[in-house]
Design an enzyme around this catalytic site. Structure first.
Site, PDB file in Angstrom:
ATOM      1  N   LYS A  38       7.631 -42.695  67.807  1.00 10.59           N
ATOM      2  CA  LYS A  38       8.123 -43.759  68.697  1.00 10.59           C
ATOM      3  C   LYS A  38       9.647 -43.708  68.792  1.00 10.59           C
ATOM      4  CE  LYS A  38       4.183 -46.795  67.787  1.00 10.59           C
ATOM      5  NZ  LYS A  38       3.609 -47.936  67.054  1.00 10.59           N
ATOM      6  N   GLN A  89       5.625 -52.260  62.815  1.00  6.08           N
ATOM      7  CA  GLN A  89       4.438 -51.411  62.723  1.00  6.08           C
ATOM      8  C   GLN A  89       3.364 -52.068  61.852  1.00  6.08           C
ATOM      9  OE1 GLN A  89       3.901 -48.736  64.485  1.00  6.08           O
ATOM     10  NE2 GLN A  89       2.066 -47.932  63.502  1.00  6.08           N
ATOM     11  N   ASP A 105       5.279 -54.998  71.843  1.00  8.81           N
ATOM     12  CA  ASP A 105       3.887 -54.739  71.469  1.00  8.81           C
ATOM     13  C   ASP A 105       2.925 -55.657  72.225  1.00  8.81           C
ATOM     14  OD1 ASP A 105       2.988 -52.805  69.738  1.00  8.81           O
ATOM     15  OD2 ASP A 105       3.644 -53.862  67.935  1.00  8.81           O
TER      16      ASP A 105
HETATM   17  N1  GUN Z   1      -0.418 -49.697  64.454  1.00  5.65           N
HETATM   18  C1  GUN Z   1      -1.276 -48.937  65.173  1.00  5.65           C
HETATM   19  N2  GUN Z   1      -1.070 -49.126  66.494  1.00  5.65           N
HETATM   20  C2  GUN Z   1      -0.066 -50.022  66.600  1.00  5.65           C
HETATM   21  C3  GUN Z   1       0.607 -50.602  67.708  1.00  5.65           C
HETATM   22  O1  GUN Z   1       0.309 -50.355  68.878  1.00  5.65           O
HETATM   23  N3  GUN Z   1       1.593 -51.477  67.407  1.00  5.65           N
HETATM   24  C4  GUN Z   1       1.920 -51.780  66.125  1.00  5.65           C
HETATM   25  N4  GUN Z   1       2.899 -52.659  65.922  1.00  5.65           N
HETATM   26  N5  GUN Z   1       1.325 -51.254  65.077  1.00  5.65           N
HETATM   27  C5  GUN Z   1       0.339 -50.383  65.319  1.00  5.65           C
END
Ligand code: GUN
Length: 312
Positions: A66, A110, A133
């Site tokens: 990311k 995350q 998110d």
């Molecule tokens: N963990 C797995 N997928 C995601 C996501 O799309 N956002 C976040 N914050 N954590 C994740």
């Protein structure tokens, strides 16, 4: 006795493989262009802060990709890697600082967090305008009430929806959609996005009776259960669009001793013999998640600058 040998060959159509990598690349190209324009016209560089707590290797791999993609898009990309023993107060204090920082337009914490931390209040402490998110109740509530233009939409369902629209266009009137899985991160918002596009939506889950029969009714079948290759050939309506959101690591003895490979929630090879279109794993929905995170960040930066955000 009649033997209909030809029926077998009639069923053996091969599905269109939906290329998520290509779709993601075109979203990323549009994001990069919009970010460049925003910087040139308003002197604002989109800023994305990604927060990770603990040492889970898979989560670190996701977060690194990311951060890397954010740089590629021309963003100000900040990563906060906090130790496993971080307290709830410390994490929420960092989020408060990022909320107050005008150079940061998107904040992502995350998930999952280490067991001693409670994700819910952390997510609620993120400013909804910076919640790239799309997990804050304000953003979840906007999708639920049909407002798809003023909030931020959860990245994986937004990406999956782009792929659905590639196949069926923007209006899903008359189509039956089945989503297997009801998580806040994916299943619920996906069901709501399909509904907003006029599909007739069934949200199926682990307590659904005769799941196979429910799925066989789907023109659009979306699987997000986290169980390797659960959706079989006879769960798929001939000609259906199958969107596989699962990412499961399984043993691959055919490769070599101790090797693994990624598979989805759909038994791909057999489902592809029946489906009209299908997403592969890897290379389907997965690349779309990061692309839509970049899209949300550039949208948030435009709004913060008082500019009309691009549409994806
Ligand atoms: N963990 C797995 N997928 C995601 C996501 O799309 N956002 C976040 N914050 N954590 C994740």
């Amino acid at each position: 006795m009649f033997v209909y040998t030809w029926t077998v060959s009639l069923e053996e159509s091969v599905a269109l493989v939906i290329d998520g990598k290509q779709a993601a690349a075109s979203v990323v190209a549009a994001v990069t262009e919009a970010a460049g324009k925003l910087e040139a016209e308003a002197g604002i560089k989109p800023g994305l802060a990604v927060v990770i707590v603990g040492n889970d290797p898979a989560s670190h791999a996701y977060v690194n990709s990311k951060s890397k993609m954010a740089k590629q898009c021309g963003f100000n990309s900040i990563q906060h890697s906090l130790p496993e023993e971080t307290t709830q107060e410390e994490l929420e204090k960092l989020v408060a600082e990022l909320n107050a920082d005008p150079a940061i337009h998107g904040i992502l914490v995350q998930l999952p967090l280490p067991k001693h931390l409670n994700a819910e209040p952390v997510i609620l402490s993120i400013s909804p305008e910076k919640d790239v998110d799309g997990l804050h109740v304000v953003n979840a509530g906007k999708i639920a009430t049909g407002d798809l233009s003023t909030g931020l939409i959860s990245c994986t369902p937004a990406g999956a929806m782009l792929l659905v629209k590639q196949i069926h266009g923007d209006d899903l009137s008359g189509l039956n959609a089945v989503v297997i899985g009801r998580s806040n991160l994916f299943g619920k918002p996906m069901g709501l996005l399909l509904l907003a596009a006029n599909a007739t939506v069934t949200m199926a889950h682990s307590r659904t009776k005769d799941l196979a029969a429910v799925c066989r009714n789907a023109d659009i079948l979306v699987a997000a259960v986290g169980r390797a290759q659960m959706v079989k050939r006879d769960w798929v309506k001939p000609g259906a669009t199958v969107i596989d959101v699962g990412i499961n690591r399984v043993d691959a003895p055919e490769k070599d001793e101790g090797k693994t490979r990624l598979v989805g929630d759909v038994a791909y090879a057999e489902a592809a013999e029946v489906a009209g279109a299908i997403t592969p794993v890897p290379g389907g929905v997965g690349p779309m998640t990061i692309a839509m995170l970049m899209a949300n960040t550039v949208i948030a930066a435009h709004r913060a600058a008082g500019k009309t955000p691009p549409k994806f």
